[in-house]
Design an enzyme around this catalytic site. Structure first.
Site, short mmCIF file in Angstrom:
data_model
loop_
_atom_site.label_atom_id
_atom_site.label_comp_id
_atom_site.label_asym_id
_atom_site.label_seq_id
_atom_site.Cartn_x
_atom_site.Cartn_y
_atom_site.Cartn_z
N PRO A 10 -63.31 44.53 -44.08
CA PRO A 10 -62.58 45.77 -44.31
C PRO A 10 -63.47 46.99 -44.52
O PRO A 10 -64.50 46.91 -45.17
CB PRO A 10 -61.74 45.48 -45.56
N ASN A 11 -63.01 48.06 -43.94
CA ASN A 11 -63.59 49.40 -44.05
C ASN A 11 -64.88 49.60 -43.28
O ASN A 11 -65.39 50.72 -43.25
CB ASN A 11 -63.77 49.80 -45.53
N ARG A 18 -67.94 56.84 -44.22
CA ARG A 18 -67.66 56.40 -45.59
C ARG A 18 -68.97 56.26 -46.37
O ARG A 18 -69.82 55.44 -46.02
CB ARG A 18 -66.94 55.06 -45.56
N TYR A 23 -74.11 53.56 -47.23
CA TYR A 23 -74.01 52.70 -46.05
C TYR A 23 -74.73 53.24 -44.82
O TYR A 23 -74.79 52.56 -43.81
CB TYR A 23 -72.54 52.46 -45.71
N ASN A 79 -70.34 39.98 -42.69
CA ASN A 79 -70.26 41.00 -43.73
C ASN A 79 -68.78 41.07 -44.11
O ASN A 79 -67.99 41.76 -43.46
CB ASN A 79 -70.75 42.36 -43.23
N ALA A 82 -65.58 43.91 -49.09
CA ALA A 82 -64.93 43.68 -50.38
C ALA A 82 -64.39 42.26 -50.54
O ALA A 82 -64.32 41.75 -51.66
CB ALA A 82 -63.81 44.69 -50.58
N HIS A 85 -66.15 39.50 -52.73
CA HIS A 85 -65.99 39.40 -54.18
C HIS A 85 -64.62 38.89 -54.60
O HIS A 85 -64.36 38.76 -55.80
CB HIS A 85 -66.25 40.78 -54.81
N ASP A 92 -63.48 28.92 -48.33
CA ASP A 92 -62.91 27.66 -47.84
C ASP A 92 -62.95 27.56 -46.32
O ASP A 92 -63.17 26.48 -45.77
CB ASP A 92 -61.47 27.49 -48.34
N GLU A 103 -74.56 35.43 -44.87
CA GLU A 103 -73.84 36.52 -45.55
C GLU A 103 -74.71 37.77 -45.48
O GLU A 103 -75.92 37.71 -45.71
CB GLU A 103 -73.58 36.14 -47.00
N HIS A 105 -74.93 42.14 -46.31
CA HIS A 105 -74.43 43.39 -46.90
C HIS A 105 -75.41 44.50 -46.59
O HIS A 105 -76.63 44.33 -46.76
CB HIS A 105 -74.25 43.26 -48.41
N LEU A 106 -74.90 45.63 -46.14
CA LEU A 106 -75.74 46.78 -45.84
C LEU A 106 -76.45 47.30 -47.09
O LEU A 106 -77.63 47.62 -47.05
CB LEU A 106 -74.89 47.91 -45.23
N SER A 107 -75.71 47.39 -48.18
CA SER A 107 -76.26 47.90 -49.43
C SER A 107 -76.71 46.74 -50.31
O SER A 107 -76.33 45.59 -50.08
CB SER A 107 -75.22 48.75 -50.17
N ARG A 112 -75.39 47.64 -57.60
CA ARG A 112 -74.18 48.46 -57.64
C ARG A 112 -73.27 48.01 -58.78
O ARG A 112 -73.71 47.38 -59.72
CB ARG A 112 -73.50 48.39 -56.27
N ARG A 116 -69.37 43.79 -57.91
CA ARG A 116 -69.97 43.44 -56.62
C ARG A 116 -71.06 42.38 -56.76
O ARG A 116 -71.61 41.91 -55.77
CB ARG A 116 -70.56 44.67 -55.94
#
Length: 146
Positions: A10-11, A18, A23, A79, A82, A85, A92, A103, A105-107, A112, A116
């Site tokens: 998402p996002n 954003r 990001y 990625n 959200a 978390h 599963d 896995e 993550h950009l940040s 943070r 997170r």
């Protein structure tokens, strides 16, 4: 040619607009182009997808697991944004589909907000890359090839 999937949650369709201080300024199209270019350089097809819907990501993980079992794919760069978390369902799905996942993550999620810091994805993933921006995706693609 083997395939690597890149699934964005998402996002991430808002990349470049954003919170660019967090990001970056590159868009999702830029990210996907760089991933496909890296795949071409390494001799692998990269299939990029983005969804704001948890169930869609679950379905794609199942599909990727089938492709890995069939020998046509190597795994997934995920990625989950959200959902990282919050989503036991994604955890599963990774375990159930027995799909190798990196896995991503950009940040640096650990630098943070406290919420997170916990990942439901990490215990099911082969590895995690955080805080390296789009370069992290390229490293994750290389890691799946290794």
């Amino acid at each position: 040619m083997k395939k690597i999937f890149v699934f964005n949650g998402p996002n991430l369709n808002l990349l470049g607009r954003r919170e660019p201080a967090v990001y970056g300024h590159e868009t999702l199209d830029d990210l996907e182009r760089r991933c496909r270019d890296e795949g071409a350089r390494l001799g692998v097809e990269v299939d990029c997808r983005q969804s704001n819907h948890e169930g869609q990501l679950v379905d794609w993980l199942h599909e990727a697991g089938q492709a890995v079992r069939a020998g046509s794919a190597l795994g997934v760069v995920l990625n989950a944004a959200a959902y990282t978390h919050t989503s036991v369902a994604l955890h599963d799905a990774i375990k159930g589909a027995a799909v190798p996942v990196i896995e991503l993550h950009l940040s640096n999620v650990h630098a943070r907000e406290a919420f997170r810091h916990h990942s439901y994805i990490a215990p099911a993933a082969r590895g995690c890359i955080v805080g390296l921006g789009i370069k992290g995706y390229l490293l994750a693609i290389q890691a799946l090839l290794d």
